[in-house]
Design an enzyme around this catalytic site. Structure first.
Site, mmCIF file in Angstrom:
data_model
loop_
_atom_site.group_PDB
_atom_site.id
_atom_site.type_symbol
_atom_site.label_atom_id
_atom_site.label_comp_id
_atom_site.label_asym_id
_atom_site.label_seq_id
_atom_site.Cartn_x
_atom_site.Cartn_y
_atom_site.Cartn_z
ATOM 1 N N ARG A 8 10.295 -22.338 -112.847
ATOM 2 C CA ARG A 8 9.343 -22.405 -111.769
ATOM 3 C C ARG A 8 10.083 -22.842 -110.423
ATOM 4 N NH1 ARG A 8 4.505 -26.484 -112.467
ATOM 5 N NH2 ARG A 8 5.806 -28.097 -111.876
ATOM 6 N N ARG A 56 13.468 -25.758 -84.566
ATOM 7 C CA ARG A 56 12.126 -25.634 -85.059
ATOM 8 C C ARG A 56 11.609 -24.091 -84.579
ATOM 9 N NH1 ARG A 56 6.660 -24.299 -83.340
ATOM 10 N NH2 ARG A 56 5.210 -25.399 -84.758
ATOM 11 N N HIS A 58 8.851 -20.668 -85.673
ATOM 12 C CA HIS A 58 8.072 -19.977 -86.584
ATOM 13 C C HIS A 58 8.778 -19.098 -87.549
ATOM 14 C CE1 HIS A 58 4.207 -21.803 -85.204
ATOM 15 N NE2 HIS A 58 4.730 -21.543 -84.137
ATOM 16 N N LYS A 101 5.283 -23.766 -106.067
ATOM 17 C CA LYS A 101 5.577 -25.273 -105.978
ATOM 18 C C LYS A 101 6.096 -25.568 -104.736
ATOM 19 C CE LYS A 101 5.992 -29.198 -108.035
ATOM 20 N NZ LYS A 101 4.871 -30.022 -108.631
ATOM 21 N N GLU A 133 -8.200 -27.546 -110.323
ATOM 22 C CA GLU A 133 -7.275 -28.555 -110.927
ATOM 23 C C GLU A 133 -7.574 -30.000 -110.019
ATOM 24 O OE1 GLU A 133 -3.401 -26.953 -110.197
ATOM 25 O OE2 GLU A 133 -4.008 -26.478 -108.074
#
Length: 241
Positions: A8, A56, A58, A101, A133
């Site tokens: 995963r 930093r 985008h 995840k 969930e």
């Protein structure tokens, strides 16, 4: 279920377009070795990946050096499977990539904080009347002898322990329905069950201080015993009888 967690992890990295080139076997060996660094039979092994280190921006193509792998290991007792949980409910305001995840967990963190403030252990997330969930767990119900759980989609995380629950249910002759259920169906269920790596298969006793479950204890006990038997089998020290 280390291999499932690793699979995963790589799927999520690929969906996020993070180029992680370490072979799975190498990561597997590294994680197993690090667990030995903590003198505890109840250990949390946690690893995460960032896109890298850079200014930093985008856009991320060519903007960073990485990726960076971060691994922590610490003593952390598992949830006592015999102790039921108390929950609250929260409207599911997360984005539509819940199946990946990632650390993009601000709504989950806020929901967990509201549960803590309410004296509860978890928060049930729902979109309208449909349960998805929990903030860091999967949720299931037992009704009329059948285990029901939200179907896999982009709206829920494909929990490793969720998959184990479904497999153990089928092995023990318990029908499984991967079908959505509502808040009212959850409140009327014979049992409400939370699954996660840290709690395995835990019953829920209250949701917003209202008693739930308690009417499917035989099937619940079957699932919990199956989980504990599997846990003992895979964590027994080498050479132990």
């Amino acid at each position: 279920a280390l291999e499932e967690h690793i699979d995963r992890f790589y799927r999520s990295a690929a969906l996020l377009e993070i180029p992680f080139d370490m072979p799975k076997a190498e990561l597997n060996a590294l994680l197993r070795e690090l667990v030995k660094k903590v003198d505890s039979r109840e250990t949390m092994l946690y690893w995460q990946l960032t896109r890298g280190t850079g200014m930093r921006l985008h856009a991320f193509t060519g903007a960073s050096q990485g990726p960076n792998l971060w691994i922590t290991v610490r003593h952390n007792p598992m949830w006592d499977i015999s102790r039921p949980m108390k929950l609250i409910t929260r409207e599911d305001t997360r984005f539509f990539h819940c199946h990946i995840k990632t650390l993009n967990l601000l709504p989950n963190v806020l929901a967990s904080q509201r549960a803590l403030e309410a004296g509860c252990d978890e928060a049930v997330l729902h979109r309208g009347e449909t349960v998805t969930e929990c903030s860091h767990s999967n949720l299931h119900i037992l009704k009329d002898g059948t285990l029901r759980t939200a179907p896999l989609s982009n709206l829920i995380l494909p929990g490793i322990t969720r998959a184990q629950l479904l497999a153990l249910a089928r092995e023990n002759g318990i029908p499984v329905a991967e079908e959505a259920f509502t808040l009212s169906q959850m409140m009327a269920a014979d049992e409400v069950i939370v699954t996660s790596s840290g709690s395995l298969c835990c019953a829920v006793s209250h949701i917003y201080k209202k008693p739930v479950g308690g009417r499917g204890q035989a099937l619940l006990a079957t699932l919990q015993k199956a989980f504990m038997a599997r846990l003992r089998a895979v964590t027994r020290p080498e050479g132990a009888a």
